[in-house]
Design a protein around this motif. Structure first.
Motif, PDB file in Angstrom:
ATOM      1  N   VAL A 162       2.325   7.147  -5.309  1.00 22.53           N
ATOM      2  CA  VAL A 162       2.116   8.151  -6.127  1.00 22.53           C
ATOM      3  C   VAL A 162       3.221   8.021  -6.581  1.00 22.53           C
ATOM      4  O   VAL A 162       4.302   7.764  -7.362  1.00 22.53           O
ATOM      5  N   ARG A 163       4.176   6.883  -5.884  1.00 22.70           N
ATOM      6  CA  ARG A 163       5.624   6.413  -5.882  1.00 22.70           C
ATOM      7  C   ARG A 163       6.033   4.695  -6.165  1.00 22.70           C
ATOM      8  O   ARG A 163       6.718   4.607  -5.685  1.00 22.70           O
ATOM      9  N   GLU A 164       4.770   4.428  -7.070  1.00 24.41           N
ATOM     10  CA  GLU A 164       4.418   3.209  -7.176  1.00 24.41           C
ATOM     11  C   GLU A 164       6.116   1.726  -7.798  1.00 24.41           C
ATOM     12  O   GLU A 164       6.889   1.287  -7.270  1.00 24.41           O
ATOM     13  N   ALA A 165       6.641   3.076  -8.542  1.00 24.32           N
ATOM     14  CA  ALA A 165       8.053   2.803  -9.262  1.00 24.32           C
ATOM     15  C   ALA A 165       9.112   2.234  -7.924  1.00 24.32           C
ATOM     16  O   ALA A 165       9.873   1.227  -8.241  1.00 24.32           O
ATOM     17  N   ASP A 166       9.260   2.929  -6.770  1.00 23.00           N
ATOM     18  CA  ASP A 166       9.968   3.140  -5.822  1.00 23.00           C
ATOM     19  C   ASP A 166       9.521   2.080  -4.696  1.00 23.00           C
ATOM     20  O   ASP A 166      10.950   1.710  -4.355  1.00 23.00           O
ATOM     21  N   CYS A 167       8.642   1.098  -5.059  1.00 22.18           N
ATOM     22  CA  CYS A 167       8.433   0.332  -4.529  1.00 22.18           C
ATOM     23  C   CYS A 167       8.870  -1.003  -4.004  1.00 22.18           C
ATOM     24  O   CYS A 167      10.074  -1.432  -5.306  1.00 22.18           O
ATOM     25  N   ILE A 168       9.688  -2.081  -2.861  1.00 20.79           N
ATOM     26  CA  ILE A 168      10.869  -2.442  -2.983  1.00 20.79           C
ATOM     27  C   ILE A 168       9.787  -3.615  -1.726  1.00 20.79           C
ATOM     28  O   ILE A 168      10.883  -5.072  -2.014  1.00 20.79           O
ATOM     29  N   ALA A 169       8.712  -3.698  -2.386  1.00 19.26           N
ATOM     30  CA  ALA A 169       8.313  -4.719  -1.828  1.00 19.26           C
ATOM     31  C   ALA A 169       8.481  -5.499  -0.740  1.00 19.26           C
ATOM     32  O   ALA A 169       8.205  -7.075  -0.194  1.00 19.26           O
ATOM     33  N   CYS A 170       8.360  -4.985   0.738  1.00 21.62           N
ATOM     34  CA  CYS A 170       8.710  -5.036   1.687  1.00 21.62           C
ATOM     35  C   CYS A 170       7.502  -5.746   2.362  1.00 21.62           C
ATOM     36  O   CYS A 170       7.391  -6.258   3.491  1.00 21.62           O
ATOM     37  N   ARG A 171       6.909  -5.379   1.486  1.00 22.93           N
ATOM     38  CA  ARG A 171       4.784  -5.384   2.160  1.00 22.93           C
ATOM     39  C   ARG A 171       4.391  -5.006   3.331  1.00 22.93           C
ATOM     40  O   ARG A 171       3.763  -5.167   4.578  1.00 22.93           O
ATOM     41  N   LEU A 172       5.781  -3.464   3.970  1.00 21.80           N
ATOM     42  CA  LEU A 172       5.350  -2.895   5.193  1.00 21.80           C
ATOM     43  C   LEU A 172       3.523  -2.536   5.046  1.00 21.80           C
ATOM     44  O   LEU A 172       3.110  -2.142   6.219  1.00 21.80           O
ATOM     45  N   CYS A 173       3.224  -2.173   4.320  1.00 18.30           N
ATOM     46  CA  CYS A 173       2.513  -1.079   3.954  1.00 18.30           C
ATOM     47  C   CYS A 173       0.788  -2.103   4.497  1.00 18.30           C
ATOM     48  O   CYS A 173      -0.012  -1.767   4.741  1.00 18.30           O
ATOM     49  N   GLU A 174       1.043  -3.549   3.265  1.00 13.35           N
ATOM     50  CA  GLU A 174       0.031  -4.558   3.194  1.00 13.35           C
ATOM     51  C   GLU A 174       0.250  -4.974   4.586  1.00 13.35           C
ATOM     52  O   GLU A 174      -1.116  -5.223   5.359  1.00 13.35           O
ATOM     53  N   LYS A 175       1.405  -5.474   5.557  1.00 13.63           N
ATOM     54  CA  LYS A 175       1.364  -6.085   6.782  1.00 13.63           C
ATOM     55  C   LYS A 175       0.461  -4.872   8.224  1.00 13.63           C
ATOM     56  O   LYS A 175       0.240  -5.309   9.397  1.00 13.63           O
ATOM     57  N   THR A 176       0.742  -3.704   7.499  1.00 14.97           N
ATOM     58  CA  THR A 176      -0.021  -2.887   8.852  1.00 14.97           C
ATOM     59  C   THR A 176      -0.795  -2.067   8.037  1.00 14.97           C
ATOM     60  O   THR A 176      -1.456  -1.712   9.223  1.00 14.97           O
ATOM     61  N   CYS A 177      -1.579  -2.008   7.723  1.00 18.33           N
ATOM     62  CA  CYS A 177      -3.071  -1.717   6.896  1.00 18.33           C
ATOM     63  C   CYS A 177      -3.773  -2.145   8.432  1.00 18.33           C
ATOM     64  O   CYS A 177      -4.692  -3.292   7.653  1.00 18.33           O
ATOM     65  N   PRO A 178      -4.299  -1.803   8.243  1.00 14.64           N
ATOM     66  CA  PRO A 178      -5.283  -1.998   9.086  1.00 14.64           C
ATOM     67  C   PRO A 178      -6.780  -2.985   8.978  1.00 14.64           C
ATOM     68  O   PRO A 178      -7.767  -3.083   9.075  1.00 14.64           O
ATOM     69  N   ASP A 179      -7.536  -2.160   7.503  1.00 12.29           N
ATOM     70  CA  ASP A 179      -8.495  -2.051   6.722  1.00 12.29           C
ATOM     71  C   ASP A 179      -8.285  -2.968   5.355  1.00 12.29           C
ATOM     72  O   ASP A 179      -9.312  -3.102   5.045  1.00 12.29           O
ATOM     73  N   LEU A 180      -6.923  -4.259   5.605  1.00 14.21           N
ATOM     74  CA  LEU A 180      -6.690  -4.354   4.904  1.00 14.21           C
ATOM     75  C   LEU A 180      -7.121  -4.146   3.058  1.00 14.21           C
ATOM     76  O   LEU A 180      -7.159  -5.420   2.075  1.00 14.21           O
ATOM     77  N   ALA A 181      -6.596  -3.216   2.670  1.00 12.25           N
ATOM     78  CA  ALA A 181      -6.933  -2.526   1.562  1.00 12.25           C
ATOM     79  C   ALA A 181      -5.387  -2.579   0.741  1.00 12.25           C
ATOM     80  O   ALA A 181      -6.025  -1.659  -0.505  1.00 12.25           O
ATOM     81  N   ILE A 182      -4.660  -2.934   1.408  1.00  5.94           N
ATOM     82  CA  ILE A 182      -3.129  -2.613   0.175  1.00  5.94           C
ATOM     83  C   ILE A 182      -2.763  -4.099   0.000  1.00  5.94           C
ATOM     84  O   ILE A 182      -2.775  -5.041   0.647  1.00  5.94           O
ATOM     85  N   TYR A 183      -2.529  -4.529  -1.765  1.00  3.05           N
ATOM     86  CA  TYR A 183      -2.015  -5.952  -1.708  1.00  3.05           C
ATOM     87  C   TYR A 183      -0.411  -5.553  -2.736  1.00  3.05           C
ATOM     88  O   TYR A 183      -0.733  -4.488  -3.799  1.00  3.05           O
ATOM     89  N   VAL A 184       0.575  -5.966  -2.225  1.00  4.62           N
ATOM     90  CA  VAL A 184       1.101  -5.943  -3.813  1.00  4.62           C
ATOM     91  C   VAL A 184       1.784  -7.058  -4.021  1.00  4.62           C
ATOM     92  O   VAL A 184       2.101  -7.916  -3.707  1.00  4.62           O
ATOM     93  N   GLU A 185       1.863  -7.440  -5.428  1.00  2.00           N
ATOM     94  CA  GLU A 185       2.608  -8.011  -5.920  1.00  2.00           C
ATOM     95  C   GLU A 185       3.193  -8.311  -7.466  1.00  2.00           C
ATOM     96  O   GLU A 185       4.274  -6.530  -7.580  1.00  2.00           O
ATOM     97  N   LYS A 186       5.164  -8.534  -7.176  1.00  2.00           N
ATOM     98  CA  LYS A 186       5.490  -8.904  -7.419  1.00  2.00           C
ATOM     99  C   LYS A 186       5.487  -9.237  -9.485  1.00  2.00           C
ATOM    100  O   LYS A 186       4.449 -10.352  -9.412  1.00  2.00           O
ATOM    101  N   ASP A 187       5.827  -8.062 -10.471  1.00  2.00           N
ATOM    102  CA  ASP A 187       5.817  -8.693 -11.384  1.00  2.00           C
ATOM    103  C   ASP A 187       6.424  -9.475 -11.926  1.00  2.00           C
ATOM    104  O   ASP A 187       7.288  -9.676 -11.721  1.00  2.00           O
TER     105      ASP A 187
END
Length: 67
Positions: free
Chosen positions: A42-67
């Motif tokens: 919901v606040r995608e513009a605040d993302c700093i691409a640390c990828r902690l969400c991607e690394k901790t998601c147990p279902d591998l449901a999140i992917y962060v991409e630098k534009d």
């Protein structure tokens, strides 16, 4: 920065919420095909691409991409 969530893999465990330092995620208010209210960036513009969400998601449901 783009944050992608595979809504059909998400089980609303909220690990992304717990580990995100920028409070990017919240419940979407919508239900996936498994009956879970999935997360949304919901606040995608605040993302700093640390990828902690991607690394901790147990279902591998999140992917962060630098534009």
């Amino acid at each position: 920065m783009s944050v992608y969530i595979d809504e059909n893999l998400c089980k609303s465990c909220k690990m992304c919420v717990k580990f995100c330092p920028k409070d990017v995620f919240a419940l979407s208010g919508k239900v996936n095909n498994k009956g879970y209210e999935y997360m949304a960036a919901v606040r995608e513009a605040d993302c700093i691409a640390c990828r902690l969400c991607e690394k901790t998601c147990p279902d591998l449901a999140i992917y962060v991409e630098k534009d």
